[in-house]
Design an enzyme around this catalytic site. Structure first.
Site, PDB file in Angstrom:
ATOM      1  N   SER A   1       1.470 -59.499 -17.058  1.00 23.21           N
ATOM      2  CA  SER A   1       2.448 -60.392 -16.424  1.00 23.21           C
ATOM      3  C   SER A   1       3.116 -59.656 -15.260  1.00 23.21           C
ATOM      4  O   SER A   1       2.981 -58.434 -15.123  1.00 23.21           O
ATOM      5  CB  SER A   1       3.509 -60.814 -17.437  1.00 23.21           C
ATOM      6  OG  SER A   1       4.340 -59.703 -17.744  1.00 23.21           O
TER       7      SER A   1
ATOM      8  N   ASP B   1      -1.119 -62.832 -15.636  1.00 28.12           N
ATOM      9  CA  ASP B   1      -0.536 -63.930 -16.426  1.00 28.12           C
ATOM     10  C   ASP B   1       0.682 -64.500 -15.684  1.00 28.12           C
ATOM     11  O   ASP B   1       1.545 -63.740 -15.236  1.00 28.12           O
ATOM     12  CB  ASP B   1      -0.110 -63.350 -17.790  1.00 28.12           C
ATOM     13  CG  ASP B   1       0.307 -64.407 -18.786  1.00 28.12           C
ATOM     14  OD1 ASP B   1      -0.222 -65.535 -18.714  1.00 28.12           O
ATOM     15  OD2 ASP B   1       1.151 -64.095 -19.650  1.00 28.12           O
TER      16      ASP B   1
ATOM     17  N   GLU C   1      -1.703 -74.088 -14.034  1.00 27.71           N
ATOM     18  CA  GLU C   1      -1.011 -74.769 -15.137  1.00 27.71           C
ATOM     19  C   GLU C   1      -0.490 -76.125 -14.691  1.00 27.71           C
ATOM     20  O   GLU C   1       0.029 -76.270 -13.587  1.00 27.71           O
ATOM     21  CB  GLU C   1       0.147 -73.907 -15.651  1.00 27.71           C
ATOM     22  CG  GLU C   1       0.908 -74.556 -16.806  1.00 27.71           C
ATOM     23  CD  GLU C   1       1.844 -73.585 -17.545  1.00 27.71           C
ATOM     24  OE1 GLU C   1       1.492 -72.401 -17.672  1.00 27.71           O
ATOM     25  OE2 GLU C   1       2.910 -74.042 -17.989  1.00 27.71           O
TER      26      GLU C   1
ATOM     27  N   HIS D   1       6.544 -70.807 -25.334  1.00 23.85           N
ATOM     28  CA  HIS D   1       6.550 -69.343 -25.343  1.00 23.85           C
ATOM     29  C   HIS D   1       7.627 -68.814 -26.292  1.00 23.85           C
ATOM     30  O   HIS D   1       8.615 -69.493 -26.552  1.00 23.85           O
ATOM     31  CB  HIS D   1       6.817 -68.813 -23.930  1.00 23.85           C
ATOM     32  CG  HIS D   1       5.685 -69.052 -22.986  1.00 23.85           C
ATOM     33  ND1 HIS D   1       5.747 -69.970 -21.970  1.00 23.85           N
ATOM     34  CD2 HIS D   1       4.451 -68.505 -22.922  1.00 23.85           C
ATOM     35  CE1 HIS D   1       4.599 -69.973 -21.307  1.00 23.85           C
ATOM     36  NE2 HIS D   1       3.793 -69.094 -21.864  1.00 23.85           N
ATOM     37  N   GLY D   2       7.423 -67.612 -26.791  1.00 20.52           N
ATOM     38  CA  GLY D   2       8.455 -66.935 -27.562  1.00 20.52           C
ATOM     39  C   GLY D   2       8.301 -67.099 -29.066  1.00 20.52           C
ATOM     40  O   GLY D   2       7.297 -67.635 -29.564  1.00 20.52           O
TER      41      GLY D   2
ATOM     42  N   GLY E   1       1.484 -69.903 -25.195  1.00 15.85           N
ATOM     43  CA  GLY E   1       2.470 -70.004 -26.264  1.00 15.85           C
ATOM     44  C   GLY E   1       1.830 -70.114 -27.634  1.00 15.85           C
ATOM     45  O   GLY E   1       2.265 -70.907 -28.470  1.00 15.85           O
TER      46      GLY E   1
ATOM     47  N   SER F   1       1.284 -67.688 -30.081  1.00 12.02           N
ATOM     48  CA  SER F   1       1.567 -66.737 -31.164  1.00 12.02           C
ATOM     49  C   SER F   1       1.844 -67.499 -32.449  1.00 12.02           C
ATOM     50  O   SER F   1       2.451 -68.576 -32.435  1.00 12.02           O
ATOM     51  CB  SER F   1       2.785 -65.872 -30.809  1.00 12.02           C
ATOM     52  OG  SER F   1       2.382 -64.809 -29.960  1.00 12.02           O
TER      53      SER F   1
ATOM     54  N   ASN G   1      -3.541 -67.668 -25.570  1.00 10.44           N
ATOM     55  CA  ASN G   1      -2.629 -66.599 -25.124  1.00 10.44           C
ATOM     56  C   ASN G   1      -1.668 -66.145 -26.214  1.00 10.44           C
ATOM     57  O   ASN G   1      -0.941 -66.964 -26.795  1.00 10.44           O
ATOM     58  CB  ASN G   1      -1.779 -67.121 -23.968  1.00 10.44           C
ATOM     59  CG  ASN G   1      -2.533 -67.226 -22.667  1.00 10.44           C
ATOM     60  OD1 ASN G   1      -3.754 -67.208 -22.644  1.00 10.44           O
ATOM     61  ND2 ASN G   1      -1.800 -67.336 -21.578  1.00 10.44           N
TER      62      ASN G   1
ATOM     63  N   ASP H   1       1.219 -63.100 -26.973  1.00 15.49           N
ATOM     64  CA  ASP H   1       2.050 -61.972 -26.549  1.00 15.49           C
ATOM     65  C   ASP H   1       3.125 -61.674 -27.592  1.00 15.49           C
ATOM     66  O   ASP H   1       3.249 -60.561 -28.106  1.00 15.49           O
ATOM     67  CB  ASP H   1       2.694 -62.303 -25.189  1.00 15.49           C
ATOM     68  CG  ASP H   1       3.540 -61.161 -24.655  1.00 15.49           C
ATOM     69  OD1 ASP H   1       3.590 -60.087 -25.290  1.00 15.49           O
ATOM     70  OD2 ASP H   1       4.161 -61.327 -23.591  1.00 15.49           O
TER      71      ASP H   1
HETATM   72  O1  G3H Z   1       4.253 -66.160 -21.043  1.00 17.56           O
HETATM   73  C1  G3H Z   1       4.875 -65.110 -20.873  1.00 17.56           C
HETATM   74  C2  G3H Z   1       4.304 -63.882 -21.457  1.00 17.56           C
HETATM   75  O2  G3H Z   1       4.638 -63.790 -22.811  1.00 17.56           O
HETATM   76  C3  G3H Z   1       4.707 -62.693 -20.661  1.00 17.56           C
HETATM   77  O3  G3H Z   1       6.021 -62.317 -20.905  1.00 17.56           O
HETATM   78  O4  G3H Z   1       6.869 -62.162 -18.587  1.00 17.56           O
HETATM   79  O5  G3H Z   1       8.099 -61.095 -20.485  1.00 17.56           O
HETATM   80  O6  G3H Z   1       5.940 -60.130 -19.685  1.00 17.56           O
HETATM   81  P1  G3H Z   1       6.790 -61.376 -19.846  1.00 17.56           P
HETATM   82  P1  13P Z   2       3.523 -66.439 -26.985  1.00 18.76           P
HETATM   83  O1  13P Z   2       4.945 -66.269 -26.564  1.00 18.76           O
HETATM   84  O2  13P Z   2       3.355 -67.527 -27.971  1.00 18.76           O
HETATM   85  O3  13P Z   2       2.888 -65.168 -27.443  1.00 18.76           O
HETATM   86  O4  13P Z   2       2.700 -66.912 -25.666  1.00 18.76           O
HETATM   87  C1  13P Z   2       2.201 -65.970 -24.763  1.00 18.76           C
HETATM   88  C2  13P Z   2       1.707 -66.577 -23.511  1.00 18.76           C
HETATM   89  O5  13P Z   2       1.527 -67.765 -23.372  1.00 18.76           O
HETATM   90  C3  13P Z   2       1.413 -65.647 -22.403  1.00 18.76           C
HETATM   91  O6  13P Z   2       1.056 -66.315 -21.242  1.00 18.76           O
HETATM   92 ZN    ZN Z   3       2.078 -68.222 -21.052  1.00 19.97          ZN
END
Ligand code: G3H
Ligand code: 13P
Ligand code: ZN
Length: 316
Positions: A48, A81, A133, A179-180, A211, A213, A253, A255
């Site tokens: 990212s 990303d 997107e 996300h999150g 998103g 996870s 995805n 993260d």
């Molecule tokens: O979708 C966002 C990813 O989880 C990346 O997160 O921008 O905090 O690195 P970040």
């Molecule tokens: P999560 O927050 O669900 O892991 O999603 C990650 C994501 O979409 C990164 O682009």
């Molecule tokens: Zn994402």
């Protein structure tokens, strides 16, 4: 070996999904490669904008190049990303990335098309592929915060128009995830009906699920016991990945889950070893736990065991 996401999607489409995992540092990189090699899976490394700035974008590139040498059997794509136009152009010109994501989904539709098209033209001229997107996921991502009520599912007709007009190679669709670590307040889940409509209009075209996870409840419980405050954290049901893959989702995805593993390992480690101040014992535990997590996730995605098949396809 670094390949494009397009190569990986060709092998996976309709059958399984490729795991796209975000990394920020050396330990995540090592755990990621170990987990993918152990489970014999092709994969996507996601970087990212925040990860590029955490140390220095060249540090992260250097670590990944080194991992490519340490694990010569690995087959993976290197992907930006959630890029803005400027970051996409920087990655395209770097000669390192094999694909970029332009995320102009928060802009009005025509502006999203115009920005995406500029990135696609620049990327294709250099042999890179592009993810864009359409729709709006809930949750927090770097500087954009979208509440669940503001999130907007992807419109299937618009998706077809968008892909046709931009020439993009894959499309991130909003189908209910966010996300999150706090997804699905209430009883919502994935909108397979919307996904099926998108696939009907774009048969054979790779779709991406952000998103994704699963926020393992055991990780959350252990983090909370070890002093964390993540009550109510909830994620996607990983048993739904293969159904999504059959409907065209080829990249998933992840993260947040990796961050949870990191948090749990370090919280527990320093409670169990209060005398410890060396970073290496906890780092080693994390790399092993993250590798184990990745290998198990690849089984859910269906990508585990597919490495030799992809290698054979690439050799043709
Ligand atoms: O979708 C966002 C990813 O989880 C990346 O997160 O921008 O905090 O690195 P970040
Ligand atoms: P999560 O927050 O669900 O892991 O999603 C990650 C994501 O979409 C990164 O682009
Ligand atoms: Zn994402």
């Amino acid at each position: 070996m670094i390949v494009t996401t397009k190569d990986l999607f060709k092998a996976a489409y309709g059958k399984y999904a490729i795991g796209a995992y975000n990394i920020n540092n050396l330990e995540q990189c090592m755990g990621l490669f170990r987990g993918n090699i152990a489970s014999k899976a092709p994969f996507i490394i996601q970087i990212s904008k925040g990860a590029r700035g955490y140390t220095n974008k060249l540090m992260l590139e250097g670590i990944i190049r080194a991992a490519d040498q340490v694990f010569p059997e690995a087959i993976f794509a290197v992907h930006l990303d959630h890029g803005d136009e400027e970051t996409c152009m920087d990655c395209i010109n770097s000669g390192f990335y094999s694909s970029v994501m332009i995320d102009a989904s928060s802009k009005p539709y025509e502006e999203n098309i115009a920005i995406t098209k500029r990135v696609v033209d620049a990327a294709h001229a250099k042999g890179l592929v592009v993810e864009a997107e359409l729709g709006q996921l809930g949750g927090v991502e770097e500087h954009v915060k979208v509440s669940e009520s503001e999130a907007k599912l992807t419109d299937p007709d618009q998706a077809k128009d968008f892909v046709t007009r931009t020439g993009v190679d894959s499309l991130a669709c909003a189908i209910g995830t966010s996300h999150g670590a706090f997804k699905f307040s209430g009883t919502q889940g994935l909108h397979f009906d919307v996904l099926a409509e998108i696939q009907k209009r774009l048969p054979g075209f790779p779709l991406v699920m952000h998103g994704s996870s699963s926020v393992p409840q055991d990780e959350v419980r252990r983090i909370n016991i070890a002093g964390g405050k993540l009550a109510g954290a909830k994620g996607v049901n990983a048993d739904e990945f293969l159904r999504a893959a059959q409907l065209g989702v080829t990249k998933i995805n992840i993260d947040t889950d990796g961050r949870l593993v990191w948090c749990r390992v370090h919280r527990e480690h320093f409670i169990l070893h209060p005398e410890d101040f060396d970073l290496r014992p906890a780092g080693k535990e994390f790399m092993a736990a993250y590798a184990e997590f990745i290998a198990a996730k690849n089984v859910k995605l269906g990508s585990a065991g597919k490495l030799d098949e992809v290698r054979a396809m690439l050799a043709k």
